[in-house]
Write a protein that holds these residues in place. Structure first.
Motif, PDB file in Angstrom:
ATOM      1  N   ASN A  50      18.249  17.558  13.279  1.00 25.55           N
ATOM      2  CA  ASN A  50      19.245  18.189  14.357  1.00 25.55           C
ATOM      3  C   ASN A  50      19.460  17.018  15.405  1.00 25.55           C
ATOM      4  OD1 ASN A  50      16.445  18.850  14.861  1.00 25.55           O
ATOM      5  ND2 ASN A  50      17.144  19.317  16.741  1.00 25.55           N
ATOM      6  N   GLY A  51      18.988  15.984  15.271  1.00 27.61           N
ATOM      7  CA  GLY A  51      19.252  14.961  16.495  1.00 27.61           C
ATOM      8  C   GLY A  51      20.703  14.497  16.425  1.00 27.61           C
ATOM      9  N   VAL A  97      28.145   9.082   2.399  1.00 29.99           N
ATOM     10  CA  VAL A  97      28.354   8.171   3.734  1.00 29.99           C
ATOM     11  C   VAL A  97      28.527   9.379   4.915  1.00 29.99           C
ATOM     12  CG1 VAL A  97      29.732   6.601   4.787  1.00 29.99           C
ATOM     13  CG2 VAL A  97      29.522   6.422   2.544  1.00 29.99           C
ATOM     14  N   SER A  98      29.173  10.443   4.851  1.00 27.50           N
ATOM     15  CA  SER A  98      29.041  11.133   6.113  1.00 27.50           C
ATOM     16  C   SER A  98      27.971  11.688   6.497  1.00 27.50           C
ATOM     17  CB  SER A  98      30.027  12.383   5.797  1.00 27.50           C
ATOM     18  OG  SER A  98      31.488  12.136   5.484  1.00 27.50           O
ATOM     19  N   CYS A  99      27.070  11.922   5.634  1.00 28.53           N
ATOM     20  CA  CYS A  99      25.494  12.455   5.918  1.00 28.53           C
ATOM     21  C   CYS A  99      24.948  11.589   7.058  1.00 28.53           C
ATOM     22  CB  CYS A  99      24.934  12.709   4.603  1.00 28.53           C
ATOM     23  SG  CYS A  99      25.390  14.239   3.798  1.00 28.53           S
ATOM     24  N   PHE A 100      25.379  10.265   6.491  1.00 34.56           N
ATOM     25  CA  PHE A 100      24.389   9.175   7.404  1.00 34.56           C
ATOM     26  C   PHE A 100      25.405   8.812   8.607  1.00 34.56           C
ATOM     27  CE2 PHE A 100      22.475   8.345   3.332  1.00 34.56           C
ATOM     28  CZ  PHE A 100      21.255   7.960   3.529  1.00 34.56           C
ATOM     29  N   PRO A 106      24.369  20.676   5.806  1.00 36.42           N
ATOM     30  CA  PRO A 106      22.934  20.956   5.274  1.00 36.42           C
ATOM     31  C   PRO A 106      22.575  20.806   4.222  1.00 36.42           C
ATOM     32  CG  PRO A 106      23.964  23.060   6.366  1.00 36.42           C
ATOM     33  CD  PRO A 106      25.142  21.822   6.420  1.00 36.42           C
ATOM     34  N   GLU A 107      23.357  21.248   3.261  1.00 34.11           N
ATOM     35  CA  GLU A 107      23.067  21.331   1.800  1.00 34.11           C
ATOM     36  C   GLU A 107      23.115  19.947   1.216  1.00 34.11           C
ATOM     37  OE1 GLU A 107      26.684  24.050   1.806  1.00 34.11           O
ATOM     38  OE2 GLU A 107      25.333  23.367   3.223  1.00 34.11           O
ATOM     39  N   GLU A 108      24.025  19.145   1.735  1.00 32.98           N
ATOM     40  CA  GLU A 108      24.184  17.933   1.175  1.00 32.98           C
ATOM     41  C   GLU A 108      23.097  16.943   1.645  1.00 32.98           C
ATOM     42  OE1 GLU A 108      29.040  17.188   1.366  1.00 32.98           O
ATOM     43  OE2 GLU A 108      28.065  17.078   3.271  1.00 32.98           O
ATOM     44  N   ILE A 109      22.692  17.136   3.113  1.00 25.57           N
ATOM     45  CA  ILE A 109      21.594  16.279   3.399  1.00 25.57           C
ATOM     46  C   ILE A 109      20.150  16.590   2.734  1.00 25.57           C
ATOM     47  CG2 ILE A 109      20.051  15.809   5.537  1.00 25.57           C
ATOM     48  CD1 ILE A 109      22.806  16.340   7.371  1.00 25.57           C
ATOM     49  N   SER A 110      20.276  18.103   2.460  1.00 20.52           N
ATOM     50  CA  SER A 110      18.928  18.583   2.007  1.00 20.52           C
ATOM     51  C   SER A 110      18.951  18.147   0.418  1.00 20.52           C
ATOM     52  CB  SER A 110      18.981  19.941   1.659  1.00 20.52           C
ATOM     53  OG  SER A 110      17.829  20.494   0.838  1.00 20.52           O
ATOM     54  N   LEU A 111      19.923  17.833  -0.396  1.00 17.07           N
ATOM     55  CA  LEU A 111      20.078  17.115  -1.699  1.00 17.07           C
ATOM     56  C   LEU A 111      19.529  15.668  -1.504  1.00 17.07           C
ATOM     57  CD1 LEU A 111      20.717  17.327  -4.744  1.00 17.07           C
ATOM     58  CD2 LEU A 111      22.984  16.880  -4.085  1.00 17.07           C
ATOM     59  N   LEU A 112      20.092  14.914  -0.660  1.00 18.00           N
ATOM     60  CA  LEU A 112      19.775  13.548  -0.388  1.00 18.00           C
ATOM     61  C   LEU A 112      18.279  13.643  -0.018  1.00 18.00           C
ATOM     62  CD1 LEU A 112      22.806  12.034   1.764  1.00 18.00           C
ATOM     63  CD2 LEU A 112      22.222  11.533  -0.811  1.00 18.00           C
ATOM     64  N   ALA A 131      14.110  10.988   7.351  1.00 19.31           N
ATOM     65  CA  ALA A 131      15.386  11.853   7.549  1.00 19.31           C
ATOM     66  C   ALA A 131      15.714  12.120   9.058  1.00 19.31           C
ATOM     67  CB  ALA A 131      15.030  13.287   7.049  1.00 19.31           C
ATOM     68  N   TRP A 132      14.893  12.209   9.808  1.00 20.67           N
ATOM     69  CA  TRP A 132      15.097  12.196  11.369  1.00 20.67           C
ATOM     70  C   TRP A 132      15.853  10.943  11.908  1.00 20.67           C
ATOM     71  CZ3 TRP A 132      15.769  15.364  15.035  1.00 20.67           C
ATOM     72  CH2 TRP A 132      15.997  15.136  16.339  1.00 20.67           C
ATOM     73  N   ALA A 133      15.462   9.687  11.295  1.00 18.58           N
ATOM     74  CA  ALA A 133      15.964   8.705  11.570  1.00 18.58           C
ATOM     75  C   ALA A 133      17.782   8.345  11.066  1.00 18.58           C
ATOM     76  CB  ALA A 133      15.411   7.407  11.363  1.00 18.58           C
ATOM     77  N   ASN A 134      17.889   8.972   9.987  1.00 16.29           N
ATOM     78  CA  ASN A 134      19.293   8.622   9.364  1.00 16.29           C
ATOM     79  C   ASN A 134      20.270   9.846   9.281  1.00 16.29           C
ATOM     80  OD1 ASN A 134      19.194   6.003   7.875  1.00 16.29           O
ATOM     81  ND2 ASN A 134      16.781   6.880   7.435  1.00 16.29           N
ATOM     82  N   PHE A 135      19.700  11.018   9.536  1.00 18.54           N
ATOM     83  CA  PHE A 135      20.589  12.185   9.406  1.00 18.54           C
ATOM     84  C   PHE A 135      20.783  12.920  10.908  1.00 18.54           C
ATOM     85  CE2 PHE A 135      18.561  12.171   5.057  1.00 18.54           C
ATOM     86  CZ  PHE A 135      19.756  11.450   4.484  1.00 18.54           C
ATOM     87  N   GLY A 136      21.571  13.533  11.024  1.00 24.40           N
ATOM     88  CA  GLY A 136      21.870  14.199  12.222  1.00 24.40           C
ATOM     89  C   GLY A 136      23.359  14.611  12.299  1.00 24.40           C
ATOM     90  N   MET A 137      23.775  14.986  13.516  1.00 24.18           N
ATOM     91  CA  MET A 137      25.185  15.710  13.644  1.00 24.18           C
ATOM     92  C   MET A 137      25.857  15.086  14.980  1.00 24.18           C
ATOM     93  SD  MET A 137      25.615  17.489  10.968  1.00 24.18           S
ATOM     94  CE  MET A 137      27.261  18.320  11.291  1.00 24.18           C
TER      95      MET A 137
END
Length: 277
Positions: A50-51, A97-100, A106-112, A131-137
């Motif tokens: 959620n960062g 790419v959008s996830c990064f 959320p389901e896309e990030i969960s799959l990755l 996950a915290w370092a690479n994903f967020g919104m």
């Protein structure tokens, strides 16, 4: 053309963990990012993503490419249970790419995250920090993803000024219900110009509900100042529009307990929209 969130590789996750519905509040949606379920083997682990993340930085680009190299080789093995997921990383690479880049569902990030562990790209112990370092919104990624989950958008809408034209503008408190977008603006010659993103101190949030009709709103957003996904935030309405003309109908609001006032355009409720950026 099939909508990207209906890819078969996402179906199990959506059915098991992300059963979105039209009555869902932004806070319900935002909670997915604060405690994201990731199925690994026979167990489910939780990670926080959620960062505030914005732009496709060189570091996250390198991490995305490294993940894809390992994951595709893993998914392509004969008899692999993850062949559909491998196909998803190819046909929907823009979504990976959008996830990064702060705009993943959320389901896309969960799959990755699942693929990262199953392919041995990361261990279970390494996953939370990675996950915290690479994903967020970012702000518009959160709003657009939420509206996709509601069924209002058929594609990501990531250009903030476009929301004004999709939904028209609220001219009085009677126009504010649920899921109105709040667009930060500058006023020049009496006209409210929504700040263009990226940059330019642009921001977008979404209305959850009234706290006190006509005076304060619950708002959800992903903001760098709040360090990411933030909901149940109360904003006070300081000034309603003095004009009913669309380009002159702007509001002044401020976070409850703050003296910092922002000029914003508030849209009417977001309609079903099938366009793109």
């Amino acid at each position: 053309m099939q909508e990207f969130w209906k890819h078969p590789a996402l179906s199990y996750l959506q059915t098991s963990f992300f059963q979105h519905h039209s009555n869902m509040y932004p806070a319900d949606y935002g909670s997915h990012y604060k405690s994201l379920p990731v199925p690994v083997g026979s167990s489910v682990i939780r990670v926080a993503v959620n960062g505030y993340r914005s732009n496709y930085t060189s570091a996250r680009k390198a991490e995305c490419n490294a993940l894809l190299r390992v994951v595709r080789k893993f998914c392509d093995q004969p008899g692999s249970a993850y062949q559909q997921a491998g196909e998803w990383t190819r046909t929907c690479q823009a979504r990976v790419v959008s996830c990064f880049a702060g705009q993943g569902l959320p389901e896309e990030i969960s799959l990755l995250c699942c693929l990262a562990v199953e392919s041995k790209f990361k261990t279970i112990g390494e996953l939370p920090q990675w996950a915290w370092a690479n994903f967020g919104m970012d702000c518009v990624g959160f709003v657009s993803s939420y509206l996709i989950a509601l069924g209002q958008f058929q594609k990501m809408v990531t250009y903030i000024p476009k929301y004004k034209f999709i939904a028209d503008v609220a001219r009085s408190v009677d126009d504010i219900k649920y899921d109105n977008a709040i667009l930060w603006a500058d006023v020049e010659g009496g006209n409210a110009k929504v700040r263009r993103n990226p940059g330019n101190k642009s921001h977008i949030a979404i209305v959850e509900c009234w706290e006190q009709y006509g005076s304060t709103l619950y708002v959800a957003q992903s903001a760098s100042s709040k360090k990411g996904v933030d909901f149940d935030r109360v904003y006070e309405i300081v000034q309603e529009p003095k004009s009913s003309q669309r380009d002159r109908a702007y509001w002044k609001i401020r976070p409850k307990g703050s003296y910092t006032t922002s000029k914003v355009v508030i849209t009417k409720s977001i309609p079903i929209f099938a366009g793109s950026n």
